[in-house]
Design a protein around this motif. Structure first.
Motif, PDB file in Angstrom:
ATOM      1  N   ARG A   1     -69.081   0.550   2.839  1.00  0.00           N
ATOM      2  CA  ARG A   1     -69.513   1.957   2.930  1.00  0.00           C
ATOM      3  C   ARG A   1     -70.809   2.001   3.727  1.00  0.00           C
ATOM      4  O   ARG A   1     -71.896   2.126   3.173  1.00  0.00           O
ATOM      5  CB  ARG A   1     -69.746   2.560   1.545  1.00  0.00           C
ATOM      6  CG  ARG A   1     -68.531   2.781   0.699  1.00  0.00           C
ATOM      7  CD  ARG A   1     -67.603   3.910   1.090  1.00  0.00           C
ATOM      8  NE  ARG A   1     -68.260   5.071   1.645  1.00  0.00           N
ATOM      9  CZ  ARG A   1     -67.690   5.839   2.562  1.00  0.00           C
ATOM     10  NH1 ARG A   1     -66.509   5.570   3.027  1.00  0.00           N
ATOM     11  NH2 ARG A   1     -68.325   6.882   3.015  1.00  0.00           N
TER      12      ARG A   1
ATOM     13  N   ASN B   1     -72.992   7.274   0.359  1.00  0.00           N
ATOM     14  CA  ASN B   1     -72.272   8.486  -0.074  1.00  0.00           C
ATOM     15  C   ASN B   1     -72.716   9.716   0.710  1.00  0.00           C
ATOM     16  O   ASN B   1     -72.717  10.824   0.184  1.00  0.00           O
ATOM     17  CB  ASN B   1     -72.492   8.720  -1.569  1.00  0.00           C
ATOM     18  CG  ASN B   1     -71.837   7.641  -2.394  1.00  0.00           C
ATOM     19  OD1 ASN B   1     -70.746   7.189  -2.072  1.00  0.00           O
ATOM     20  ND2 ASN B   1     -72.501   7.209  -3.451  1.00  0.00           N
TER      21      ASN B   1
ATOM     22  N   PRO C   1     -72.723  12.889   2.437  1.00  0.00           N
ATOM     23  CA  PRO C   1     -71.666  13.909   2.475  1.00  0.00           C
ATOM     24  C   PRO C   1     -71.448  14.458   3.886  1.00  0.00           C
ATOM     25  O   PRO C   1     -72.367  14.520   4.695  1.00  0.00           O
ATOM     26  CB  PRO C   1     -72.192  15.001   1.549  1.00  0.00           C
ATOM     27  CG  PRO C   1     -73.668  14.850   1.592  1.00  0.00           C
ATOM     28  CD  PRO C   1     -73.933  13.378   1.797  1.00  0.00           C
TER      29      PRO C   1
ATOM     30  N   SER D   1     -64.723  13.550   2.352  1.00  0.00           N
ATOM     31  CA  SER D   1     -65.920  14.142   1.767  1.00  0.00           C
ATOM     32  C   SER D   1     -67.173  13.354   2.125  1.00  0.00           C
ATOM     33  O   SER D   1     -68.278  13.839   1.959  1.00  0.00           O
ATOM     34  CB  SER D   1     -65.778  14.234   0.250  1.00  0.00           C
ATOM     35  OG  SER D   1     -65.576  12.946  -0.288  1.00  0.00           O
ATOM     36  N   CYS D   2     -67.000  12.108   2.618  1.00  0.00           N
ATOM     37  CA  CYS D   2     -68.131  11.264   3.010  1.00  0.00           C
ATOM     38  C   CYS D   2     -68.038  10.895   4.487  1.00  0.00           C
ATOM     39  O   CYS D   2     -66.946  10.752   5.032  1.00  0.00           O
ATOM     40  CB  CYS D   2     -68.163   9.974   2.191  1.00  0.00           C
ATOM     41  SG  CYS D   2     -68.618  10.225   0.482  1.00  0.00           S
TER      42      CYS D   2
END
Length: 116
Positions: free
Chosen positions: A18, A22, A24, A50-51
């Motif tokens: 990732r 997170n 957005p 959404s990310c």
């Protein structure tokens, strides 16, 4: 050529599970309605996520080149027309206490065989 349409670019990227945490996705087509200077700009719709999945770095500066800027009042977001289409940067809302926090990190990597 219309920026953001029919553009193809070969990009080399390194990633992790990732890379953006997170972070957005911001749908600027919705947020723009809060700001008079952004009304009428046709932002590309965000991906169905959404990310944020990846951020194109400034090692591809030609994709970040600003063809046009639209500013509002101080402290409001700035819209930029780039070869990839319209994008926007800036704060869309402030906490009730008025505090703002920003974090910026820049890393430079160069080939050790290439002299300065």
């Amino acid at each position: 050529m219309n920026p953001g349409t029919n553009l193809s670019w070969r990009i080399t990227a390194f990633t992790t599970e990732r890379v953006t945490g997170n972070m957005p996705v911001v749908n600027w087509n919705i947020r723009a309605s809060k700001f008079e200077h952004l009304k009428g700009i046709r932002f590309l719709p965000p991906a169905n996520s959404s990310c944020v999945d990846i951020i194109i770095g400034f090692d591809y500066a030609e994709l970040h080149y600003s063809l046009r800027n639209i500013r509002g009042k101080p402290g409001e977001p700035i819209a930029r027309l780039t070869p990839l289409g319209w994008t926007c940067t800036g704060v869309t809302s402030r906490p009730q206490d008025g505090s703002v926090s920003n974090c910026i990190a820049t890393y430079f990597i160069r080939d050790s065989l290439v002299p300065f």
